[in-house]
Design a protein around this motif. Sequence first.
Motif, mmCIF file in Angstrom:
data_model
loop_
_atom_site.group_PDB
_atom_site.id
_atom_site.type_symbol
_atom_site.label_atom_id
_atom_site.label_comp_id
_atom_site.label_asym_id
_atom_site.label_seq_id
_atom_site.Cartn_x
_atom_site.Cartn_y
_atom_site.Cartn_z
ATOM 1 N N ASP A 84 0.835 -1.210 0.000
ATOM 2 C CA ASP A 84 0.000 0.000 0.000
ATOM 3 C C ASP A 84 0.865 1.254 0.000
ATOM 4 O OD1 ASP A 84 -3.026 -1.042 1.102
ATOM 5 O OD2 ASP A 84 -1.315 -2.302 1.589
ATOM 6 N N ILE A 85 1.891 1.254 0.848
ATOM 7 C CA ILE A 85 2.745 2.430 0.984
ATOM 8 C C ILE A 85 3.450 2.754 -0.330
ATOM 9 C CG2 ILE A 85 4.778 3.364 2.162
ATOM 10 C CD1 ILE A 85 2.272 3.222 3.917
ATOM 11 N N MET A 86 3.778 1.735 -1.114
ATOM 12 C CA MET A 86 4.490 1.955 -2.369
ATOM 13 C C MET A 86 3.622 2.552 -3.466
ATOM 14 S SD MET A 86 7.017 -1.348 -2.757
ATOM 15 C CE MET A 86 7.553 -0.791 -4.387
ATOM 16 N N VAL A 87 2.316 2.438 -3.330
ATOM 17 C CA VAL A 87 1.416 2.972 -4.365
ATOM 18 C C VAL A 87 1.415 4.503 -4.301
ATOM 19 C CG1 VAL A 87 -0.975 3.124 -5.154
ATOM 20 C CG2 VAL A 87 -0.041 0.938 -4.391
ATOM 21 N N PRO A 88 1.656 5.177 -5.415
ATOM 22 C CA PRO A 88 1.637 6.647 -5.414
ATOM 23 C C PRO A 88 0.333 7.208 -4.862
ATOM 24 C CG PRO A 88 2.501 5.818 -7.489
ATOM 25 C CD PRO A 88 1.983 4.622 -6.749
ATOM 26 N N GLY A 89 0.458 8.183 -3.964
ATOM 27 C CA GLY A 89 -0.708 8.843 -3.410
ATOM 28 C C GLY A 89 -1.312 8.167 -2.200
ATOM 29 N N SER A 90 -0.756 7.046 -1.768
ATOM 30 C CA SER A 90 -1.318 6.354 -0.605
ATOM 31 C C SER A 90 -1.055 7.143 0.672
ATOM 32 C CB SER A 90 -0.731 4.950 -0.492
ATOM 33 O OG SER A 90 0.675 5.008 -0.336
ATOM 34 N N ASP A 91 -1.902 6.928 1.672
ATOM 35 C CA ASP A 91 -1.855 7.667 2.937
ATOM 36 C C ASP A 91 -1.443 6.714 4.057
ATOM 37 O OD1 ASP A 91 -2.255 9.103 5.244
ATOM 38 O OD2 ASP A 91 -4.363 9.578 4.841
ATOM 39 N N PRO A 92 -0.250 6.854 4.618
ATOM 40 C CA PRO A 92 0.192 5.932 5.671
ATOM 41 C C PRO A 92 -0.674 5.986 6.919
ATOM 42 C CG PRO A 92 1.707 7.785 5.479
ATOM 43 C CD PRO A 92 0.786 7.855 4.299
ATOM 44 N N ASP A 93 -1.283 7.135 7.194
ATOM 45 C CA ASP A 93 -2.177 7.226 8.352
ATOM 46 C C ASP A 93 -3.398 6.324 8.161
ATOM 47 O OD1 ASP A 93 -0.496 9.186 9.445
ATOM 48 O OD2 ASP A 93 -1.602 10.793 8.460
ATOM 49 N N ALA A 94 -3.971 6.355 6.967
ATOM 50 C CA ALA A 94 -5.149 5.532 6.674
ATOM 51 C C ALA A 94 -4.782 4.048 6.672
ATOM 52 C CB ALA A 94 -5.749 5.935 5.330
ATOM 53 N N VAL A 95 -3.614 3.716 6.116
ATOM 54 C CA VAL A 95 -3.173 2.318 6.101
ATOM 55 C C VAL A 95 -3.009 1.814 7.534
ATOM 56 C CG1 VAL A 95 -1.356 0.733 5.368
ATOM 57 C CG2 VAL A 95 -2.032 2.607 3.869
ATOM 58 N N ALA A 96 -2.456 2.641 8.399
ATOM 59 C CA ALA A 96 -2.236 2.238 9.791
ATOM 60 C C ALA A 96 -3.553 1.992 10.530
ATOM 61 C CB ALA A 96 -1.424 3.303 10.524
ATOM 62 N N GLU A 97 -4.599 2.729 10.184
ATOM 63 C CA GLU A 97 -5.906 2.503 10.807
ATOM 64 C C GLU A 97 -6.418 1.106 10.504
ATOM 65 O OE1 GLU A 97 -8.558 5.575 9.623
ATOM 66 O OE2 GLU A 97 -7.443 7.179 10.632
ATOM 67 N N VAL A 98 -6.236 0.667 9.264
ATOM 68 C CA VAL A 98 -6.654 -0.679 8.876
ATOM 69 C C VAL A 98 -5.827 -1.721 9.636
ATOM 70 C CG1 VAL A 98 -6.831 -2.305 6.946
ATOM 71 C CG2 VAL A 98 -7.374 0.106 6.598
ATOM 72 N N TYR A 99 -4.542 -1.477 9.745
ATOM 73 C CA TYR A 99 -3.647 -2.394 10.453
ATOM 74 C C TYR A 99 -4.075 -2.553 11.910
ATOM 75 C CZ TYR A 99 0.824 -4.593 11.675
ATOM 76 O OH TYR A 99 1.788 -5.467 12.098
ATOM 77 N N GLU A 100 -4.406 -1.441 12.553
ATOM 78 C CA GLU A 100 -4.769 -1.505 13.971
ATOM 79 C C GLU A 100 -6.030 -2.327 14.199
ATOM 80 O OE1 GLU A 100 -5.414 1.267 17.939
ATOM 81 O OE2 GLU A 100 -4.776 2.191 16.046
ATOM 82 N N ILE A 101 -6.994 -2.209 13.316
ATOM 83 C CA ILE A 101 -8.226 -2.990 13.450
ATOM 84 C C ILE A 101 -7.908 -4.483 13.445
ATOM 85 C CG2 ILE A 101 -10.388 -3.610 12.297
ATOM 86 C CD1 ILE A 101 -10.521 -0.690 11.332
ATOM 87 N N ALA A 102 -6.995 -4.881 12.556
ATOM 88 C CA ALA A 102 -6.624 -6.292 12.472
ATOM 89 C C ALA A 102 -5.925 -6.755 13.748
ATOM 90 C CB ALA A 102 -5.736 -6.519 11.261
ATOM 91 N N VAL A 103 -5.011 -5.947 14.262
ATOM 92 C CA VAL A 103 -4.314 -6.303 15.496
ATOM 93 C C VAL A 103 -5.309 -6.424 16.651
ATOM 94 C CG1 VAL A 103 -2.650 -5.509 17.228
ATOM 95 C CG2 VAL A 103 -2.108 -5.317 14.796
ATOM 96 N N ALA A 104 -6.267 -5.512 16.719
ATOM 97 C CA ALA A 104 -7.285 -5.556 17.773
ATOM 98 C C ALA A 104 -8.074 -6.862 17.692
ATOM 99 C CB ALA A 104 -8.222 -4.355 17.647
ATOM 100 N N ASP A 105 -8.412 -7.291 16.480
ATOM 101 C CA ASP A 105 -9.166 -8.537 16.306
ATOM 102 C C ASP A 105 -8.335 -9.744 16.746
ATOM 103 O OD1 ASP A 105 -11.308 -7.138 15.320
ATOM 104 O OD2 ASP A 105 -10.907 -7.605 13.207
ATOM 105 N N LEU A 106 -7.062 -9.756 16.390
ATOM 106 C CA LEU A 106 -6.198 -10.869 16.764
ATOM 107 C C LEU A 106 -6.009 -10.946 18.276
ATOM 108 C CD1 LEU A 106 -3.473 -10.490 13.987
ATOM 109 C CD2 LEU A 106 -5.107 -12.379 14.188
ATOM 110 N N ARG A 107 -5.797 -9.796 18.895
ATOM 111 C CA ARG A 107 -5.602 -9.779 20.349
ATOM 112 C C ARG A 107 -6.890 -10.153 21.089
ATOM 113 N NH1 ARG A 107 -2.319 -10.685 23.007
ATOM 114 N NH2 ARG A 107 -1.882 -8.960 24.440
ATOM 115 N N ALA A 108 -8.041 -9.704 20.546
ATOM 116 C CA ALA A 108 -9.317 -10.054 21.162
ATOM 117 C C ALA A 108 -9.562 -11.557 21.099
ATOM 118 C CB ALA A 108 -10.452 -9.306 20.462
#
Length: 257
Positions: A84-108
């Motif tokens: 995602d980060i390599m794609v021109p115009g991508s937003d690392p803040d938005a990508v990180a939000e998706v990542y956090e949701i996944a981590v929350a699900d795994l930890r839950a």
Amino acid sequence: MQDLDSLVAVGDSFTEGLDDPAPNGTYAGWADRLAAMISAHRRGFRYANLAIRGKMLQEIVDEQIPLAVALKPKLVTFCGGGNDIMVPGSDPDAVAEVYEIAVADLRAAGAEVLIFTGFDTKHTPLLRSLRGKIAIYNSHLWSVADRYHCRVVDLWSMTVLHDRRAWSEDRLHLSPEGHRRVALRAAEVLGLTPEDKWNAAWPPLAGEAWMTQRRQDLKWAREHVVPWIGRQLRGGSMGDGLAPKRPELTPVHADHR
């Protein structure tokens, strides 16, 4: 982690193991190597690898995280977002939000999570322009790790990977030795004590003329980077139609240590 009896690896080509060929015609990679190290010390240890090359983070979250949760492992290794980060115009803040949701699900679900930061691209032509985005993304990953009590393999700080011998010809994927170094670092983070050192110095390397290096850089960009970006912008992927190489938790044969 004394009670580490099972590991599920999720992610993209980095975790699938490109470009570290395995004897069976697939790829080994750091995750297979790490699983072999753990298995040598943990009786009854089981391992699954759901990673598929080319996957964007949302695809990993939608396709792999539910499978990982269903397997109920003790540990999940999670590296994603680099494509995602390599794609021109991508937003690392938005990508990180998706990542956090996944981590929350795994930890839950009760799994421990081992997070991997992005590499420092300082020494890679063209990709060095992504350093700012990667650094922002990494800062989010450290925050996620703190909030959800995850261990972290800090690839950014692994300066040993700045050597070109750590990378395959396409410079986008690790070489077998690069994967071995990452596996050793991950093992250390998990509390194992491998005999080999992940940060051992490389043997001396003969220098090349500046012009030769620039020609190689241009050839690499033309043959690898431009086609990769084109696939991402078209919505295509190297992993289209591929299934995970190791979809179930099974015992490990210690072939890749």
